[in-house]
Design a protein around this motif. Sequence first.
Motif, PDB file in Angstrom:
ATOM      1  N   VAL A 140       0.860  -1.178   0.000  1.00 50.90           N
ATOM      2  CA  VAL A 140       0.000   0.000   0.000  1.00 50.90           C
ATOM      3  C   VAL A 140       0.902   1.236   0.000  1.00 50.90           C
ATOM      4  N   GLY A 141       0.835   2.004  -1.063  1.00 47.85           N
ATOM      5  CA  GLY A 141       1.644   3.215  -1.157  1.00 47.85           C
ATOM      6  C   GLY A 141       0.843   4.460  -0.813  1.00 47.85           C
ATOM      7  N   LEU A 142       1.388   5.608  -1.199  1.00 52.00           N
ATOM      8  CA  LEU A 142       0.741   6.906  -0.972  1.00 52.00           C
ATOM      9  C   LEU A 142       0.395   7.527  -2.324  1.00 52.00           C
ATOM     10  N   PRO A 143      -0.884   7.611  -2.671  1.00 51.84           N
ATOM     11  CA  PRO A 143      -1.245   8.187  -3.971  1.00 51.84           C
ATOM     12  C   PRO A 143      -1.125   9.714  -3.963  1.00 51.84           C
ATOM     13  N   GLY A 156       8.586  12.328   2.066  1.00 48.76           N
ATOM     14  CA  GLY A 156       7.291  11.982   1.511  1.00 48.76           C
ATOM     15  C   GLY A 156       7.425  11.522   0.078  1.00 48.76           C
ATOM     16  N   THR A 157       7.049  10.268  -0.194  1.00 52.43           N
ATOM     17  CA  THR A 157       7.144   9.713  -1.539  1.00 52.43           C
ATOM     18  C   THR A 157       5.912   8.849  -1.799  1.00 52.43           C
ATOM     19  N   PRO A 158       5.606   8.554  -3.067  1.00 59.48           N
ATOM     20  CA  PRO A 158       4.503   7.640  -3.340  1.00 59.48           C
ATOM     21  C   PRO A 158       4.797   6.211  -2.882  1.00 59.48           C
ATOM     22  N   TYR A 159       6.057   5.904  -2.596  1.00 59.33           N
ATOM     23  CA  TYR A 159       6.433   4.566  -2.119  1.00 59.33           C
ATOM     24  C   TYR A 159       6.167   4.408  -0.629  1.00 59.33           C
ATOM     25  N   GLY A 160       6.114   5.522   0.086  1.00 55.67           N
ATOM     26  CA  GLY A 160       5.872   5.458   1.520  1.00 55.67           C
ATOM     27  C   GLY A 160       6.258   6.750   2.210  1.00 55.67           C
ATOM     28  N   ALA A 161       5.794   6.887   3.449  1.00 52.40           N
ATOM     29  CA  ALA A 161       6.125   8.060   4.247  1.00 52.40           C
ATOM     30  C   ALA A 161       7.625   8.105   4.518  1.00 52.40           C
ATOM     31  N   SER A 162       8.168   9.326   4.617  1.00 50.77           N
ATOM     32  CA  SER A 162       9.604   9.450   4.876  1.00 50.77           C
ATOM     33  C   SER A 162       9.907  10.799   5.512  1.00 50.77           C
ATOM     34  N   HIS A 163      11.149  10.931   5.963  1.00 51.78           N
ATOM     35  CA  HIS A 163      11.600  12.123   6.677  1.00 51.78           C
ATOM     36  C   HIS A 163      13.052  12.392   6.315  1.00 51.78           C
ATOM     37  N   VAL A 164      13.396  13.666   6.160  1.00 53.61           N
ATOM     38  CA  VAL A 164      14.789  14.078   5.974  1.00 53.61           C
ATOM     39  C   VAL A 164      15.265  14.662   7.289  1.00 53.61           C
ATOM     40  N   ALA A 165      16.133  13.924   7.968  1.00 50.88           N
ATOM     41  CA  ALA A 165      16.556  14.302   9.320  1.00 50.88           C
ATOM     42  C   ALA A 165      17.706  15.302   9.331  1.00 50.88           C
ATOM     43  N   GLY A 166      18.481  15.364   8.254  1.00 48.36           N
ATOM     44  CA  GLY A 166      19.667  16.212   8.246  1.00 48.36           C
ATOM     45  C   GLY A 166      20.831  15.525   8.929  1.00 48.36           C
ATOM     46  N   GLU A 176       4.296  18.556   6.442  1.00 50.34           N
ATOM     47  CA  GLU A 176       3.945  17.653   5.336  1.00 50.34           C
ATOM     48  C   GLU A 176       4.336  16.216   5.653  1.00 50.34           C
ATOM     49  N   GLU A 177       5.485  16.019   6.278  1.00 48.25           N
ATOM     50  CA  GLU A 177       5.915  14.664   6.643  1.00 48.25           C
ATOM     51  C   GLU A 177       4.937  14.035   7.632  1.00 48.25           C
ATOM     52  N   VAL A 178       4.476  14.821   8.594  1.00 47.36           N
ATOM     53  CA  VAL A 178       3.489  14.328   9.562  1.00 47.36           C
ATOM     54  C   VAL A 178       2.190  13.974   8.843  1.00 47.36           C
ATOM     55  N   GLU A 179       1.729  14.889   8.000  1.00 48.42           N
ATOM     56  CA  GLU A 179       0.469  14.670   7.279  1.00 48.42           C
ATOM     57  C   GLU A 179       0.525  13.387   6.449  1.00 48.42           C
ATOM     58  N   LEU A 180       1.643  13.155   5.792  1.00 48.51           N
ATOM     59  CA  LEU A 180       1.769  11.970   4.937  1.00 48.51           C
ATOM     60  C   LEU A 180       1.905  10.693   5.760  1.00 48.51           C
ATOM     61  N   ALA A 181       2.608  10.749   6.886  1.00 50.42           N
ATOM     62  CA  ALA A 181       2.733   9.562   7.740  1.00 50.42           C
ATOM     63  C   ALA A 181       1.363   9.161   8.297  1.00 50.42           C
ATOM     64  N   VAL A 182       0.600  10.147   8.748  1.00 46.87           N
ATOM     65  CA  VAL A 182      -0.744   9.872   9.268  1.00 46.87           C
ATOM     66  C   VAL A 182      -1.627   9.317   8.155  1.00 46.87           C
ATOM     67  N   ALA A 183      -1.560   9.929   6.982  1.00 44.47           N
ATOM     68  CA  ALA A 183      -2.365   9.470   5.844  1.00 44.47           C
ATOM     69  C   ALA A 183      -1.995   8.053   5.440  1.00 44.47           C
ATOM     70  N   HIS A 184      -0.712   7.735   5.507  1.00 39.76           N
ATOM     71  CA  HIS A 184      -0.260   6.388   5.131  1.00 39.76           C
ATOM     72  C   HIS A 184      -0.805   5.349   6.109  1.00 39.76           C
ATOM     73  N   GLY A 185      -0.729   5.657   7.396  1.00 41.39           N
ATOM     74  CA  GLY A 185      -1.289   4.750   8.391  1.00 41.39           C
ATOM     75  C   GLY A 185      -2.782   4.573   8.227  1.00 41.39           C
TER      76      GLY A 185
END
Length: 199
Positions: A140-143, A156-166, A176-185
């Motif tokens: 299940v990806g992220l459309p 944030g990618t269509p392959y899955g939630a992600s984060h750039v930590a530095g 946006e990272e939070v929004e996508l992680a929540v949406a993915h779950g």
Amino acid sequence: MKEILVLYYSHRGSVRALAEHVARGIHQVPGIAARVRTVPRVSTVCEAVEDDIPLSGPPYVETRDLDECIGLALGSPTRFGNMAAPMKYFLDGLAAEWVNGTLVGKPAAVFTSTASQHGGQESTLLSMMLPLLHHGMLIVGLPYTETALNRTHSGGTPYGASHVAGGDGNPQLTAEEVELAVAHGRRLAQVALKLADAA
């Protein structure tokens, strides 16, 4: 209550932060809950280097967690474009579950964190999908109907939630990272519930 296993390995806290938001998205779907688990660190010297019970955070995963879940969200930091050794070590030990078809037909999602913007997020997510496909799981990806995919300038990618930590490993996710992680779950939970109800 049906449950989705949120299984992750986190070194500096970024993947753990993603896991918490993925779990939050799962909890937004009525009739389903998140079961959060982690894996211990490993060493090339003696394999396991952690106590049997973690000092803090969620418990270590057990194979019964895989059997009892109706879906799986799998998270790992990126190590040179691939998942981290502790997660790979755990997955490599699932031959019995593969033979028994424990995960066949269950949906799965993957998530990751990198130190740099182009640090191999997508290749890591793809590498995490491969063993899940061998287990017969449904990815299940992220459309792009998730509009944050078009707004994000970090993870944030269509392959899955992600984060750039530095380089400093900052576990603070962007909006946006939070929004996508929540949406993915949430999306994983919705798919898992439909499949479970249809079985």
